[in-house]
Design a protein around this motif. Structure first.
Motif, PDB file in Angstrom:
ATOM      1  N   ARG A   3       0.835  -1.199   0.000  1.00  0.00           N
ATOM      2  CA  ARG A   3       0.000   0.000   0.000  1.00  0.00           C
ATOM      3  C   ARG A   3       0.864   1.240   0.000  1.00  0.00           C
ATOM      4  O   ARG A   3       2.032   1.214   0.384  1.00  0.00           O
ATOM      5  CB  ARG A   3      -0.922   0.010   1.232  1.00  0.00           C
ATOM      6  CG  ARG A   3      -1.941  -1.119   1.286  1.00  0.00           C
ATOM      7  CD  ARG A   3      -2.868  -0.939   2.475  1.00  0.00           C
ATOM      8  NE  ARG A   3      -3.817  -2.021   2.650  1.00  0.00           N
ATOM      9  CZ  ARG A   3      -5.005  -2.087   2.065  1.00  0.00           C
ATOM     10  NH1 ARG A   3      -5.373  -1.112   1.251  1.00  0.00           N
ATOM     11  NH2 ARG A   3      -5.814  -3.099   2.281  1.00  0.00           N
ATOM     12  N   TYR A   6       0.526   6.684   2.585  1.00  0.00           N
ATOM     13  CA  TYR A   6      -0.609   7.462   3.087  1.00  0.00           C
ATOM     14  C   TYR A   6      -1.616   6.567   3.817  1.00  0.00           C
ATOM     15  O   TYR A   6      -2.264   6.985   4.777  1.00  0.00           O
ATOM     16  CB  TYR A   6      -1.296   8.182   1.930  1.00  0.00           C
ATOM     17  CG  TYR A   6      -2.531   8.966   2.337  1.00  0.00           C
ATOM     18  CD1 TYR A   6      -2.426  10.118   3.131  1.00  0.00           C
ATOM     19  CD2 TYR A   6      -3.798   8.551   1.944  1.00  0.00           C
ATOM     20  CE1 TYR A   6      -3.560  10.826   3.516  1.00  0.00           C
ATOM     21  CE2 TYR A   6      -4.931   9.254   2.320  1.00  0.00           C
ATOM     22  CZ  TYR A   6      -4.806  10.381   3.103  1.00  0.00           C
ATOM     23  OH  TYR A   6      -5.928  11.079   3.473  1.00  0.00           O
ATOM     24  N   HIS A   7      -1.723   5.312   3.380  1.00  0.00           N
ATOM     25  CA  HIS A   7      -2.686   4.384   3.977  1.00  0.00           C
ATOM     26  C   HIS A   7      -2.399   4.167   5.461  1.00  0.00           C
ATOM     27  O   HIS A   7      -3.309   3.855   6.235  1.00  0.00           O
ATOM     28  CB  HIS A   7      -2.635   3.048   3.238  1.00  0.00           C
ATOM     29  CG  HIS A   7      -3.574   2.022   3.783  1.00  0.00           C
ATOM     30  ND1 HIS A   7      -4.903   1.947   3.420  1.00  0.00           N
ATOM     31  CD2 HIS A   7      -3.374   1.006   4.681  1.00  0.00           C
ATOM     32  CE1 HIS A   7      -5.484   0.951   4.063  1.00  0.00           C
ATOM     33  NE2 HIS A   7      -4.588   0.359   4.836  1.00  0.00           N
ATOM     34  N   SER A   9      -1.040   6.488   7.481  1.00  0.00           N
ATOM     35  CA  SER A   9      -0.809   7.792   8.097  1.00  0.00           C
ATOM     36  C   SER A   9      -1.965   8.214   8.997  1.00  0.00           C
ATOM     37  O   SER A   9      -3.092   7.703   8.881  1.00  0.00           O
ATOM     38  CB  SER A   9      -0.621   8.861   7.020  1.00  0.00           C
ATOM     39  OG  SER A   9      -1.837   9.078   6.319  1.00  0.00           O
ATOM     40  N   GLU A  11      -3.349  11.059   8.810  1.00  0.00           N
ATOM     41  CA  GLU A  11      -4.289  11.781   7.950  1.00  0.00           C
ATOM     42  C   GLU A  11      -5.306  10.829   7.321  1.00  0.00           C
ATOM     43  O   GLU A  11      -6.493  11.156   7.178  1.00  0.00           O
ATOM     44  CB  GLU A  11      -3.524  12.549   6.863  1.00  0.00           C
ATOM     45  CG  GLU A  11      -2.708  13.724   7.374  1.00  0.00           C
ATOM     46  CD  GLU A  11      -1.445  13.301   8.118  1.00  0.00           C
ATOM     47  OE1 GLU A  11      -0.959  14.099   8.957  1.00  0.00           O
ATOM     48  OE2 GLU A  11      -0.957  12.160   7.876  1.00  0.00           O
ATOM     49  N   TYR A  12      -4.844   9.633   6.955  1.00  0.00           N
ATOM     50  CA  TYR A  12      -5.756   8.645   6.372  1.00  0.00           C
ATOM     51  C   TYR A  12      -6.793   8.199   7.405  1.00  0.00           C
ATOM     52  O   TYR A  12      -7.978   8.059   7.091  1.00  0.00           O
ATOM     53  CB  TYR A  12      -4.965   7.446   5.862  1.00  0.00           C
ATOM     54  CG  TYR A  12      -5.826   6.384   5.219  1.00  0.00           C
ATOM     55  CD1 TYR A  12      -6.440   6.602   3.993  1.00  0.00           C
ATOM     56  CD2 TYR A  12      -6.026   5.151   5.852  1.00  0.00           C
ATOM     57  CE1 TYR A  12      -7.234   5.630   3.403  1.00  0.00           C
ATOM     58  CE2 TYR A  12      -6.813   4.168   5.270  1.00  0.00           C
ATOM     59  CZ  TYR A  12      -7.416   4.409   4.045  1.00  0.00           C
ATOM     60  OH  TYR A  12      -8.201   3.441   3.464  1.00  0.00           O
ATOM     61  N   GLN A  15      -9.352  10.797   7.702  1.00  0.00           N
ATOM     62  CA  GLN A  15     -10.239  10.782   6.549  1.00  0.00           C
ATOM     63  C   GLN A  15     -11.299   9.691   6.685  1.00  0.00           C
ATOM     64  O   GLN A  15     -12.485   9.906   6.369  1.00  0.00           O
ATOM     65  CB  GLN A  15      -9.426  10.568   5.265  1.00  0.00           C
ATOM     66  CG  GLN A  15     -10.249  10.580   3.988  1.00  0.00           C
ATOM     67  CD  GLN A  15     -10.950  11.906   3.757  1.00  0.00           C
ATOM     68  OE1 GLN A  15     -10.384  12.973   4.048  1.00  0.00           O
ATOM     69  NE2 GLN A  15     -12.172  11.861   3.238  1.00  0.00           N
ATOM     70  N   TYR A 329      -8.696  -2.842   9.103  1.00  0.00           N
ATOM     71  CA  TYR A 329      -7.765  -1.709   9.124  1.00  0.00           C
ATOM     72  C   TYR A 329      -6.744  -1.874  10.253  1.00  0.00           C
ATOM     73  O   TYR A 329      -5.539  -1.662  10.068  1.00  0.00           O
ATOM     74  CB  TYR A 329      -8.569  -0.422   9.302  1.00  0.00           C
ATOM     75  CG  TYR A 329      -7.748   0.827   9.526  1.00  0.00           C
ATOM     76  CD1 TYR A 329      -6.895   1.323   8.541  1.00  0.00           C
ATOM     77  CD2 TYR A 329      -7.852   1.548  10.715  1.00  0.00           C
ATOM     78  CE1 TYR A 329      -6.156   2.486   8.738  1.00  0.00           C
ATOM     79  CE2 TYR A 329      -7.125   2.705  10.930  1.00  0.00           C
ATOM     80  CZ  TYR A 329      -6.280   3.168   9.940  1.00  0.00           C
ATOM     81  OH  TYR A 329      -5.555   4.317  10.147  1.00  0.00           O
ATOM     82  N   TRP A 402      -5.509   3.819  14.852  1.00  0.00           N
ATOM     83  CA  TRP A 402      -4.173   4.204  14.377  1.00  0.00           C
ATOM     84  C   TRP A 402      -3.265   4.554  15.552  1.00  0.00           C
ATOM     85  O   TRP A 402      -2.128   4.082  15.648  1.00  0.00           O
ATOM     86  CB  TRP A 402      -4.292   5.401  13.429  1.00  0.00           C
ATOM     87  CG  TRP A 402      -2.961   5.901  12.942  1.00  0.00           C
ATOM     88  CD1 TRP A 402      -2.256   5.465  11.865  1.00  0.00           C
ATOM     89  CD2 TRP A 402      -2.164   6.937  13.552  1.00  0.00           C
ATOM     90  NE1 TRP A 402      -1.072   6.156  11.746  1.00  0.00           N
ATOM     91  CE2 TRP A 402      -0.987   7.064  12.781  1.00  0.00           C
ATOM     92  CE3 TRP A 402      -2.330   7.761  14.659  1.00  0.00           C
ATOM     93  CZ2 TRP A 402       0.026   7.980  13.091  1.00  0.00           C
ATOM     94  CZ3 TRP A 402      -1.334   8.672  14.977  1.00  0.00           C
ATOM     95  CH2 TRP A 402      -0.160   8.775  14.192  1.00  0.00           C
TER      96      TRP A 402
END
Length: 428
Positions: A3, A6-7, A9, A11-12, A15, A329, A402
């Motif tokens: 991946r 960004y996946h 991160s 920020e992801y 989002q 995830y 995360w």
């Protein structure tokens, strides 16, 4: 699968939270802003609606006294049935096949006392070796009450890997000696989801009754108990359904068994129109209500009124969709960020075989759990080496997932866990 950076991160994760259609329900719950709660598969958090309905029932007691049984917004005499109707969509049964009563183990005793009828060579009860201890204790005691030695008459299907149970092995153990089967819908340690429909069909093809413990699935996974023709089921409501510590349990009895006398009779199992006749001739209800024993625990039930309203709005299908996505995830992050640190994902990765929590194995699991709590992450430990992490769809964010993995990484890199003993607390 490779991946883009960004996946993984922050920020992801943010989002994903913006895109979460269930995000609004997080505000329904009392959250500690300084910690991340990942133990909802053991005890769900308090919602504002659950608090409101609890206080409404307390107020009815305060203002109406004994008249609260038949008056007020939530008349106590019919509260078990009202909550059964709210529970029905979560388990795929009709409201008269469900009743709120007792506790998980008490309800198991009732159901086994009702459905275990040893005859001829059919004298054995089948379970699995990874089942929750209380279920096994209940089955052992029920066998003893019938004069049987549990070491000879309780079959516990073996696990090939000490994590999961193969359905093929369960089916192979369905011999002519088995009178009753009790299995979990989801294994409490590894989070494996069994194929309930297949196992029910296989049991019935051999003339065996089968029931399921839904403690680790109801509220997280859709069920179709009536469609699958399950004979009976039982579950607690204080995990994913957020009813509060020690909250009332539930049971399901397929309508094909209506009219069967409960193994353990009590006055609240009576037909409601005859209960207060006070006759010594027991006339059981013509529904699952017959399997109640004692007076309902009204204050224990009260939070569920508000809690189940939330589930009706959110829908179990949407909750399952998010649960599968957020646990996938989390597994993806674990495999990316914690590589080479001694962790193993012990739960099945296939969506069709996975419940609502992550089973993370490590030889230092007890110490790591203590370190997580020091880092304001609330996990769950299961001996000897399991860290259970439950991102609950109603209130856990992707950012919290995360952040949890990042904190785990820091704990391992800095060896923070070494300051603790690798033993469990009194309550784990």
């Amino acid at each position: 699968m490779s991946r883009e950076p960004y996946h993984y991160s922050k920020e992801y994760a943010r989002q994903l939270d913006k895109e979460d259609e269930l995000a609004r329900f997080r505000d329904e719950f009392y959250m500690n802003s300084e910690s991340t709660y990942l133990d909802g598969n053991s005890l769900g958090l308090l919602s504002r609606r659950a608090e409101r309905t609890l206080l409404e029932v307390v107020d009815a007691w305060k203002t109406q006294g004994i008249d609260g049984w038949l008056r007020g917004e939530h008349p106590w005499f019919y509260l078990s049935e009202k909550l059964a109707a709210l529970s029905a969509p979560l388990v795929g049964g009709s409201e008269d096949e469900i009743i709120l009563t007792g506790s998980t183990t008490t309800n198991l005793h009732q159901l086994v006392a009702t459905f275990y009828k040893p005859e001829g060579v059919r004298t054995k009860i089948m379970a699995d070796e990874l089942n929750f201890p209380s279920d096994i204790y209940a089955l052992q005691s029920q066998l003893q009450l019938h004069g049987y030695d549990p070491s000879q008459h309780l079959i516990q299907v073996k696990s090939r890997d000490r994590r999961t149970i193969e359905e093929d092995d369960i089916v192979a153990a369905m011999t002519d000696e088995v009178a009753l089967i009790i299995l979990p819908t989801v294994l409490y340690r590894s989070g494996q989801l069994l194929d309930i429909e297949r196992l029910t069909a296989e049991a019935h093809a051999r003339g065996i009754l089968i029931g399921f413990d839904g403690c680790h699935s109801v509220g997280a996974i859709p069920h179709h108990l009536s469609k699958w023709n399950v004979d009976f089921a039982y579950w607690c409501n204080y995990k994913y359904l957020n009813s509060g510590p020690g909250g009332v349990g539930s049971l399901y009895v397929n309508r094909k068994h209506f009219g069967r006398s409960p193994g353990l009779a009590g006055w609240f199992g009576s037909r409601k129109d005859q209960q207060f006749d006070m006759e010594h001739n027991f006339v059981p209800a013509e529904t699952a209500g017959a399997f109640q024993i004692g007076t309902p625990h009204i204050l224990s039930m009260a939070p569920l009124i508000g809690s189940l309203e939330i589930f009706a709005e959110a829908s179990i299908e949407k909750l399952r969709k998010k649960s599968l996505h957020i646990t996938a995830y989390m597994m993806d992050l674990i495999e990316q960020e914690l590589v080479g640190m001694g962790f193993t994902i012990g739960n099945p990765k296939d969506d069709l075989r996975r419940g609502g929590h992550i089973c993370l194995e490590h030889e230092e699991a007890a110490r790591i759990c203590k370190s997580l709590k020091e880092n304001r992450i609330i996990p769950d430990f299961r001996a000897p080496n399991i860290i259970r992490l439950a991102p609950v769809a109603l209130y856990t964010t992707y950012y919290e997932v995360w952040d949890t993995v990042q904190r785990l990484k820091t704990i391992m890199v800095e060896k923070q866990y070494e300051q603790f003993e690798n033993t469990r607390d009194v309550v784990a």
